[in-house]
Write a protein that holds these residues in place. Structure first.
Motif, PDB file in Angstrom:
ATOM      1  N   ARG A  78     -12.687 -16.595 -17.053  1.00 30.70           N
ATOM      2  CA  ARG A  78     -12.317 -15.179 -17.046  1.00 30.70           C
ATOM      3  C   ARG A  78     -11.699 -14.732 -18.370  1.00 30.70           C
ATOM      4  NH1 ARG A  78      -9.776 -14.611 -11.048  1.00 30.70           N
ATOM      5  NH2 ARG A  78      -8.456 -13.119 -12.113  1.00 30.70           N
ATOM      6  N   SER A  79     -11.656 -15.617 -19.351  1.00 28.44           N
ATOM      7  CA  SER A  79     -11.041 -15.311 -20.644  1.00 28.44           C
ATOM      8  C   SER A  79     -12.102 -15.233 -21.735  1.00 28.44           C
ATOM      9  CB  SER A  79     -10.007 -16.381 -21.000  1.00 28.44           C
ATOM     10  OG  SER A  79      -8.999 -16.462 -20.009  1.00 28.44           O
ATOM     11  N   LEU A  80     -11.817 -14.468 -22.771  1.00 29.15           N
ATOM     12  CA  LEU A  80     -12.739 -14.363 -23.897  1.00 29.15           C
ATOM     13  C   LEU A  80     -12.547 -15.553 -24.832  1.00 29.15           C
ATOM     14  CD1 LEU A  80     -12.400 -10.563 -24.787  1.00 29.15           C
ATOM     15  CD2 LEU A  80     -14.045 -11.670 -23.263  1.00 29.15           C
ATOM     16  N   PRO A  81     -13.635 -16.123 -25.374  1.00 27.63           N
ATOM     17  CA  PRO A  81     -13.502 -17.217 -26.334  1.00 27.63           C
ATOM     18  C   PRO A  81     -12.795 -16.747 -27.599  1.00 27.63           C
ATOM     19  CG  PRO A  81     -15.784 -16.496 -26.165  1.00 27.63           C
ATOM     20  CD  PRO A  81     -15.041 -15.794 -25.085  1.00 27.63           C
ATOM     21  N   VAL A  82     -12.174 -17.674 -28.297  1.00 21.37           N
ATOM     22  CA  VAL A  82     -11.317 -17.332 -29.436  1.00 21.37           C
ATOM     23  C   VAL A  82     -12.037 -16.536 -30.522  1.00 21.37           C
ATOM     24  CG1 VAL A  82      -9.988 -18.324 -31.345  1.00 21.37           C
ATOM     25  CG2 VAL A  82      -9.653 -19.174 -29.015  1.00 21.37           C
ATOM     26  N   PRO A  83     -13.240 -16.912 -30.973  1.00 22.49           N
ATOM     27  CA  PRO A  83     -13.882 -16.108 -32.024  1.00 22.49           C
ATOM     28  C   PRO A  83     -14.084 -14.647 -31.620  1.00 22.49           C
ATOM     29  CG  PRO A  83     -14.979 -18.224 -31.814  1.00 22.49           C
ATOM     30  CD  PRO A  83     -14.045 -18.117 -30.646  1.00 22.49           C
TER      31      PRO A  83
END
Length: 420
Positions: free
Chosen positions: A177-182
């Motif tokens: 449910r989280s966006l990847p760091v880049p």
């Protein structure tokens, strides 16, 4: 003066989302709140009017937990609660309710075959079988455990920036449910420039420290002097102060998101995978949500993804940052070039509670969503005229479908609102 007990046996976000119920009860009598021991410091800040009862719900020391729970139960035996509101469908929380007369327990109470839902909880919960047509915020689900709860606009203040910069929640408890760091770094860079180069505050637990380090490596050198990494450096009361006064919070569906909404901080939230904004989006006026809109969303958090998290792909398209700027500038829908597979929503309120209004993208479920919302409102005695249509009025087919979903033969034998 009557006494009320609320048992909230879940996590940080759920504690914040119990706000409408707790504020309602506080106006009617002496309010008691039972939460996990670790959440007591936050509960003390959020609900200073409540008498708190610490429950060791997540400890591995069974013997100590049993002693502490026994101490709590001894206190409860001496208190004559007019009503008990059990917020969670769990054996742990429901077993505590065996202490009370069943007719005084609202929400979930012990039954012969396990936890038993009240009529309102049973009816509203039927909507989870059709989650893509969800139309009831969890704040209002719990809020209506009490009859005639306080007006929705009294729950959280309208969102307004406080001058303390941009907050960034690094990740949620569920990685899907989280966006990847880049991608998160690209969005943070865009918002930092759009907002004129404010302070950036990174928020999260100690588990998110590696995410913070990776994010810092992705940000341009010109920004680093403005970035403060608070991951793992705040206890819960300090987290409140870190969030309070931010100009905006960028976040997935997290407890910090709900905390920001309760503090009147404008939220820009990204919902994908099992997170669904119509159920757990930021509550109040002035928040923005970007929701993944593909056939398999929302999914079950407990089930593995069979599609390689394809709901993430629209967020990764190059035109997303530009669409976010247009969205936050209040541009016309035609000017917000949101990638296919995404929807943009603005948070609002109606007589039932929190609602989302589509500002970009398409909503194929609009008619069914509105019909389901009106059906729930009608059962609570709220006029359909006071229910927002989310841009669409339900047709006759949608109304009949919603009635079929949300009613059962046994409902006709239960007086409305007798046991919430």
């Amino acid at each position: 003066m009557p006494r009320f007990l609320v048992i909230q046996s879940a996590r940080l976000g759920d504690l914040v989302q119990t706000r409408r119920l707790l504020l309602t009860l506080a106006e009617r009598g002496e309010t008691h709140l039972a939460v996990d021991t670790g959440l007591v410091p936050l509960a003390r800040v959020l609900y200073p009017f409540a008498r708190l009862h610490a429950l060791p719900l997540y400890t591995r020391d069974a013997a100590t937990a049993a002693r502490q729970i026994d101490d709590v139960l001894r206190i409860w035996r001496d208190l004559d609660f007019a009503a008990v509101y059990n917020c969670n469908f769990s054996s742990a929380g429901t077993s505590l309710c065996r202490l009370f007369v069943p007719e005084r327990v609202h929400g979930y109470r012990p039954g012969s075959g396990g936890p038993e839902r009240s009529p309102w909880a049973r009816r509203a919960f039927r909507l989870t079988e059709h989650r893509a047509c969800g139309s009831l915020n969890l704040v209002d689900y719990w809020g209506h455990f009490a009859s005639d709860p306080i007006a929705p606009e009294r729950v959280n203040p309208p969102a307004s920036g406080g001058g303390a910069g941009l907050g960034v929640v690094l990740a949620g408890r569920e990685s899907r449910r989280s966006l990847p760091v880049p991608l998160l770094a690209r969005i943070v860079r865009t918002l930092h420039d759009f907002m004129g180069g404010p302070r950036v505050c990174l928020l999260g637990s100690a588990q998110e420290r590696p995410v913070a380090r990776r994010l810092l490596r992705e940000l341009p050198a010109r920004m680093l002097g403005n970035v403060e990494d608070l991951s793992g450096k705040t206890d819960l009361p300090a987290l409140v102060e870190a969030v309070r006064g931010l100009d905006r919070l960028v976040t997935p569906d997290t407890g910090i998101m709900h905390l920001a909404a309760a503090l009147g901080v404008p939220v820009l939230a990204f919902f994908l995978s099992s997170a669904y904004a119509h159920e757990t989006g930021p509550y109040g006026i002035g928040h923005t949500v970007v929701q993944a809109d593909i056939p398999c969303v929302p999914c079950l958090e407990s089930a593995p993804c069979q599609f390689d998290v394809r709901c993430l792909r629209p967020f990764e398209e190059e035109r997303l940052p530009g669409a976010l700027v247009a969205l936050l500038e209040g541009g016309r829908p035609a000017d917000i070039r949101l990638p296919d597979g995404l929807q943009a929503w603005a948070s609002g309120l109606d007589a039932l509670g929190g609602i989302l209004k589509l500002t970009a993208g398409r909503d194929a479920q609009a008619s069914l969503r509105c019909a389901a919302r009106r059906e729930l409102a009608a059962w609570l005695g709220i006029s359909a005229a006071d229910i927002a249509g989310e841009g669409s009025s339900p047709d006759a087919v949608a109304e009949e479908t919603a009635r079929r979903w949300l009613r059962a033969d046994s409902d006709w034998m239960l007086p409305s609102r007798r046991y919430s």
